[in-house]
Design an enzyme around this catalytic site. Sequence first.
Site, short mmCIF file in Angstrom:
data_model
loop_
_atom_site.label_atom_id
_atom_site.label_comp_id
_atom_site.label_asym_id
_atom_site.label_seq_id
_atom_site.Cartn_x
_atom_site.Cartn_y
_atom_site.Cartn_z
N CYS A 1 62.29 86.58 -48.98
CA CYS A 1 62.31 85.27 -49.65
C CYS A 1 63.18 84.37 -48.79
O CYS A 1 64.27 84.78 -48.35
CB CYS A 1 62.92 85.45 -51.04
N ASP B 1 58.88 74.61 -49.58
CA ASP B 1 59.39 75.74 -50.35
C ASP B 1 59.56 75.28 -51.79
O ASP B 1 59.46 74.08 -52.08
CB ASP B 1 60.74 76.21 -49.78
N SER B 2 59.89 76.23 -52.66
CA SER B 2 60.15 75.87 -54.05
C SER B 2 61.48 75.13 -54.19
O SER B 2 61.72 74.52 -55.23
CB SER B 2 60.18 77.14 -54.91
N CYS C 1 58.09 79.74 -47.79
CA CYS C 1 58.29 80.32 -49.12
C CYS C 1 57.59 81.66 -49.15
O CYS C 1 56.35 81.72 -48.98
CB CYS C 1 57.69 79.39 -50.19
N HIS D 1 65.03 81.99 -49.47
CA HIS D 1 66.38 81.67 -49.97
C HIS D 1 67.42 82.68 -49.47
O HIS D 1 68.60 82.37 -49.40
CB HIS D 1 66.41 81.69 -51.50
N GLU E 1 70.40 78.37 -55.64
CA GLU E 1 70.15 76.97 -55.99
C GLU E 1 71.37 76.34 -56.67
O GLU E 1 71.54 75.13 -56.67
CB GLU E 1 68.92 76.85 -56.91
N1 DGL Z 1 62.10 80.64 -51.20
C1 DGL Z 1 61.13 81.18 -52.14
C2 DGL Z 1 60.54 82.43 -51.56
O1 DGL Z 1 60.62 82.58 -50.36
C3 DGL Z 1 61.81 81.27 -53.44
C4 DGL Z 1 60.93 81.68 -54.53
C5 DGL Z 1 61.25 81.18 -55.87
O2 DGL Z 1 61.23 79.97 -56.06
O3 DGL Z 1 61.41 82.03 -56.74
O4 DGL Z 1 59.98 83.29 -52.21
#
Ligand code: DGL
Length: 270
Positions: A186, A10-11, A73, A188, A152
């Site tokens: 998402c 993931d990011s 992600c 997150h 975050e």
């Molecule tokens: N967890 C990522 C997603 O599902 C986060 C995206 C992001 O970094 O903006 O889209």
Amino acid sequence: MEHRPVGVFDSGLGGLTAVRELMQLLPGEDIIYFGDTARVPYGSRSPETILKFARQDMNFLCSFDLKAVVIACGTVSTTSLATLQDEYDLPVIGVVEPTAAMAARQTRSGRIGLIATQASIRSGAYERALHRLDGSIQVTGAACPLFVPLVENGRFRPGDVVIETVAREYLRPMKDAGVDTLMLGCTHYPLLHDVIAGEMGPEVTLISSGYAAALALKTLLAERDDLSGAAQGDTSYFVSDTVDGFEQAASLFLRCDLKGMAQQINIEKY
Ligand code: DGL
């Protein structure tokens, strides 16, 4: 039986929502997690930049001998999944199809909400997946660009006035549309489950993209006879920025002490 690890990326922290589910659903699997914490968020970037980052994330994970990768992600899944599936010679699972399938099974009214990053909403991928399943489903989508930076930065607990104010604002269109099912598109956002559930009320079912992807991986490994036979697997954590903040937030979320467990890597090398 297949003892090679599964890669998950993931990011940032969001993919841990899939890892937590994988630990429950597939406790015998070894997991290699990569969170691109130096370059989060992805969701406000162009499709070209997201694909470039995603290729580097895949290249890093594929430096291990993996049996499958979960793109935990939403942003990479909605913009780059087909390309990555073509380019890499192992099963690659995204979150879109599994999340949409779960939501379509769950809804009674046919009114489904979608919250996700700007890139995911712009892509239309969740809507297309839902309409392939049932053309009559009405989808109300909203981008929630402040959710990822707030998560975050550890602002995901109920009672936090900042996240509650932002959530109220973002979720108003979902309430106005009367959705009975809300896709957390998402990964997150399941970290905000209690905040979002508090705002939407008990009548609305929340679908976690992390959970849906974990379940899809379980099905895939079972079909391929690739499940690990081990009783207990190990998870390794890699990030592209300093480890401290990640270890703290991840320990809280996974409810175990991860101090000293994460390693920083230079993702630009991949
Ligand atoms: N967890 C990522 C997603 O599902 C986060 C995206 C992001 O970094 O903006 O889209």
